[in-house]
Design an enzyme around this catalytic site. Structure first.
Site, PDB file in Angstrom:
ATOM      1  N   HIS A 146     -23.992  23.686 -21.298  1.00 21.70           N
ATOM      2  CA  HIS A 146     -24.329  22.266 -21.373  1.00 21.70           C
ATOM      3  C   HIS A 146     -23.085  21.386 -21.422  1.00 21.70           C
ATOM      4  O   HIS A 146     -23.174  20.175 -21.621  1.00 21.70           O
ATOM      5  CB  HIS A 146     -25.198  22.046 -22.628  1.00 21.70           C
ATOM      6  CG  HIS A 146     -25.901  20.739 -22.683  1.00 21.70           C
ATOM      7  ND1 HIS A 146     -25.670  19.798 -23.671  1.00 21.70           N
ATOM      8  CD2 HIS A 146     -26.847  20.203 -21.877  1.00 21.70           C
ATOM      9  CE1 HIS A 146     -26.442  18.753 -23.483  1.00 21.70           C
ATOM     10  NE2 HIS A 146     -27.176  18.963 -22.406  1.00 21.70           N
ATOM     11  N   LYS A 148     -19.820  19.167 -20.401  1.00 18.43           N
ATOM     12  CA  LYS A 148     -19.397  18.254 -19.343  1.00 18.43           C
ATOM     13  C   LYS A 148     -17.914  17.991 -19.579  1.00 18.43           C
ATOM     14  O   LYS A 148     -17.542  17.108 -20.352  1.00 18.43           O
ATOM     15  CB  LYS A 148     -20.162  16.932 -19.369  1.00 18.43           C
ATOM     16  CG  LYS A 148     -21.670  17.084 -19.200  1.00 18.43           C
ATOM     17  CD  LYS A 148     -22.363  17.069 -20.529  1.00 18.43           C
ATOM     18  CE  LYS A 148     -23.876  17.058 -20.351  1.00 18.43           C
ATOM     19  NZ  LYS A 148     -24.560  17.456 -21.581  1.00 18.43           N
ATOM     20  N   ASP A 153      -4.819  17.969 -13.767  1.00 18.72           N
ATOM     21  CA  ASP A 153      -3.386  18.271 -13.887  1.00 18.72           C
ATOM     22  C   ASP A 153      -2.980  18.698 -15.292  1.00 18.72           C
ATOM     23  O   ASP A 153      -1.793  18.628 -15.654  1.00 18.72           O
ATOM     24  CB  ASP A 153      -2.532  17.067 -13.454  1.00 18.72           C
ATOM     25  CG  ASP A 153      -2.660  16.765 -11.966  1.00 18.72           C
ATOM     26  OD1 ASP A 153      -3.040  17.679 -11.219  1.00 18.72           O
ATOM     27  OD2 ASP A 153      -2.390  15.614 -11.570  1.00 18.72           O
ATOM     28  N   HIS A 318     -28.864   8.398 -24.381  1.00 20.57           N
ATOM     29  CA  HIS A 318     -28.539   9.810 -24.176  1.00 20.57           C
ATOM     30  C   HIS A 318     -27.274  10.213 -24.937  1.00 20.57           C
ATOM     31  O   HIS A 318     -26.799  11.344 -24.807  1.00 20.57           O
ATOM     32  CB  HIS A 318     -28.348  10.070 -22.671  1.00 20.57           C
ATOM     33  CG  HIS A 318     -28.255  11.507 -22.293  1.00 20.57           C
ATOM     34  ND1 HIS A 318     -27.072  12.095 -21.884  1.00 20.57           N
ATOM     35  CD2 HIS A 318     -29.195  12.490 -22.232  1.00 20.57           C
ATOM     36  CE1 HIS A 318     -27.285  13.365 -21.586  1.00 20.57           C
ATOM     37  NE2 HIS A 318     -28.563  13.638 -21.791  1.00 20.57           N
ATOM     38  N   LYS A 320     -24.616  11.392 -27.806  1.00 18.17           N
ATOM     39  CA  LYS A 320     -24.646  12.441 -28.827  1.00 18.17           C
ATOM     40  C   LYS A 320     -23.523  12.149 -29.817  1.00 18.17           C
ATOM     41  O   LYS A 320     -22.342  12.370 -29.510  1.00 18.17           O
ATOM     42  CB  LYS A 320     -24.414  13.822 -28.204  1.00 18.17           C
ATOM     43  CG  LYS A 320     -25.416  14.202 -27.085  1.00 18.17           C
ATOM     44  CD  LYS A 320     -24.821  13.939 -25.747  1.00 18.17           C
ATOM     45  CE  LYS A 320     -25.603  14.582 -24.608  1.00 18.17           C
ATOM     46  NZ  LYS A 320     -27.014  14.529 -24.598  1.00 18.17           N
ATOM     47  N   ASP A 325     -19.595   8.503 -43.213  1.00 19.22           N
ATOM     48  CA  ASP A 325     -18.838   7.572 -44.073  1.00 19.22           C
ATOM     49  C   ASP A 325     -17.869   6.689 -43.293  1.00 19.22           C
ATOM     50  O   ASP A 325     -16.869   6.216 -43.865  1.00 19.22           O
ATOM     51  CB  ASP A 325     -18.048   8.356 -45.135  1.00 19.22           C
ATOM     52  CG  ASP A 325     -18.951   9.079 -46.122  1.00 19.22           C
ATOM     53  OD1 ASP A 325     -20.124   8.685 -46.253  1.00 19.22           O
ATOM     54  OD2 ASP A 325     -18.469  10.040 -46.752  1.00 19.22           O
TER      55      ASP A 325
END
Length: 400
Positions: A146, A148, A153, A318, A320, A325
């Site tokens: 999952h 991404k 370089d 979408h 995440k 704190d």
């Protein structure tokens, strides 16, 4: 009657096989895995929340590559923006730039053999990750990469929630606009992204490039202290639990799918009992069946304990993220759900810089302004259709 008995036996055998396959497939996946003590890094970071802005910058950086481009995505579609993406990679490969592309076998199923051959004919090294294979067919179907991650370089890195497809640039009618959090990293942390990409590459192709220092140039320090934490279906629950236990005043969780483990629900409840404010942001609309209904039992319990839950109204949320704190900020690829906790390969970035976290909090405040509170009264209001969906969803929670 005999037919009914035969069908019942077949169904029972199927359930037993799926349970066996999933249980032993998971045991094989996590065998030998150990918690990773990720090093603290200092890098420069930028956060993108809008697809068009991200991909304008991203494509520009790809075109500047001088030595190599390493990319892995969960989803790449075969549509207009994907074709632009592929065109850039093909042009760079023709220039003599090393291009390696690793896509999840299920998430990127639209990438057919003809397109793969075309990419390879231009000099792009291509592979699917997490292929479906024996002996545990069902589990290998579920265990997805999952991540991404992009490394250019060895100096520029990207990680976050965006994939490649029309919905991510606001060209999907239902999921428009798409709201996500994605990081661009320059500095020390890029080496950790590179190392994890090359580890996945070696696993899939047997081509180990980790010792080649051409992919690990010297990198300057930046201002943002952070650590990059990969996971492979294990130890993410423990990591999240440790973060929640640290909380003294506030916890914010932003996720498209809120399907936590019992341990994490218990951790969050205990945090509220000691005076910590819990705020959860989820989307109003959904892109998958049953994920909303699967979240409701957990949201009810936390709402009863005093949590604040919001549903995002301005498109599809979408992102995440988890913020503890206002001092620790997690942005990455992992959702707050069972699949990310216990099955998928993920990559998270824990950030400890106050000024950067302030920027993230400003974004979250805007997203909360574009949201509506979800109340316990609303969730408890009689709704036969929702009740049936919740009952069905309970059977699929481990896979959601």
């Amino acid at each position: 009657m005999k037919i009914f008995i035969v069908l019942a036996l077949i169904f029972l055998l199927l359930i037993l096989w799926l349970s066996f396959d999933f249980s032993f497939g998971r045991k094989r996946q996590i065998k030998g895995l150990k918690p990773l003590n990720s090093p603290l890094r200092e890098s420069h970071m930028d956060m993108f929340t809008k697809g068009p802005e991200l991909f304008e910058e991203y494509f520009s950086e790809l075109q500047k590559a001088k030595h190599h481009i390493h990319i892995q995505f969960y989803i790449v579609k075969d549509d207009k923006i994907s074709q632009k993406f592929f065109s850039i990679l093909k042009a760079k490969a023709v220039e003599g730039i090393e291009v390696r592309l690793l896509l999840d076998r299920m998430g990127s199923f639209p990438i057919k053999k003809k397109l793969r051959n075309e990419l390879k004919s231009h000099g792009i090294e291509f592979s699917f990750s997490n292929k479906i294979k024996l002996p545990f067919l069902f589990y290998s179907l579920q265990a997805r990469n999952h991540r991404k991650v992009t490394v250019i370089d060895g100096k520029v890195g990207y990680v976050g929630g965006f994939n490649i497809g029309k919905e991510y640039v606001n060209q999907d009618k239902k999921l428009n606009p798409w709201r996500d959090y994605h990081l661009k990293i320059t500095g020390e942390g890029v080496a950790d992204l590179q190392r994890e990409f090359l580890s996945d590459w070696a696993y899939e192709l047997g081509n180990d490039l980790l010792a080649n220092m051409d992919y690990f140039p010297l990198l300057a320090k930046g201002k943002v202290q952070h650590k990059l934490v990969p996971s492979k279906g294990a130890y993410l629950e423990e990591t999240f639990s440790a973060l929640i236990h640290q909380a003294k005043s506030s916890i914010f969780i932003g996720t498209p799918y809120f399907i936590p483990s019992p341990q994490l629900v218990n951790d969050l409840s205990k945090a509220m009992n000691r005076g910590v404010t819990l705020t959860i942001l989820v989307p109003k609309i959904t892109d998958h069946l049953l994920v909303k209904e699967a979240s409701y039992p957990y949201l009810r319990k936390l709402l009863k304990n005093g949590a604040h839950v919001y549903e995002f109204l301005n498109g599809f949320y979408h992102a995440k993220t988890m913020i503890i704190d206002d001092e620790i900020c997690d942005i990455g690829t992992a959702n707050f759900d069972r699949r990310s906790l216990f099955i998928n390969y993920e990559m998270n970035c824990y950030i400890f810089d106050h000024s950067f976290i302030k920027e993230v909090l400003d974004v979250i405040q805007l997203d909360l302004q574009n949201s509506m509170p979800l109340t316990l009264e609303a969730l408890n209001k009689p709704d036969p259709q929702r009740t049936v969906k919740e009952w069905i969803a309970r059977w699929f929670v481990p896979l959601l």
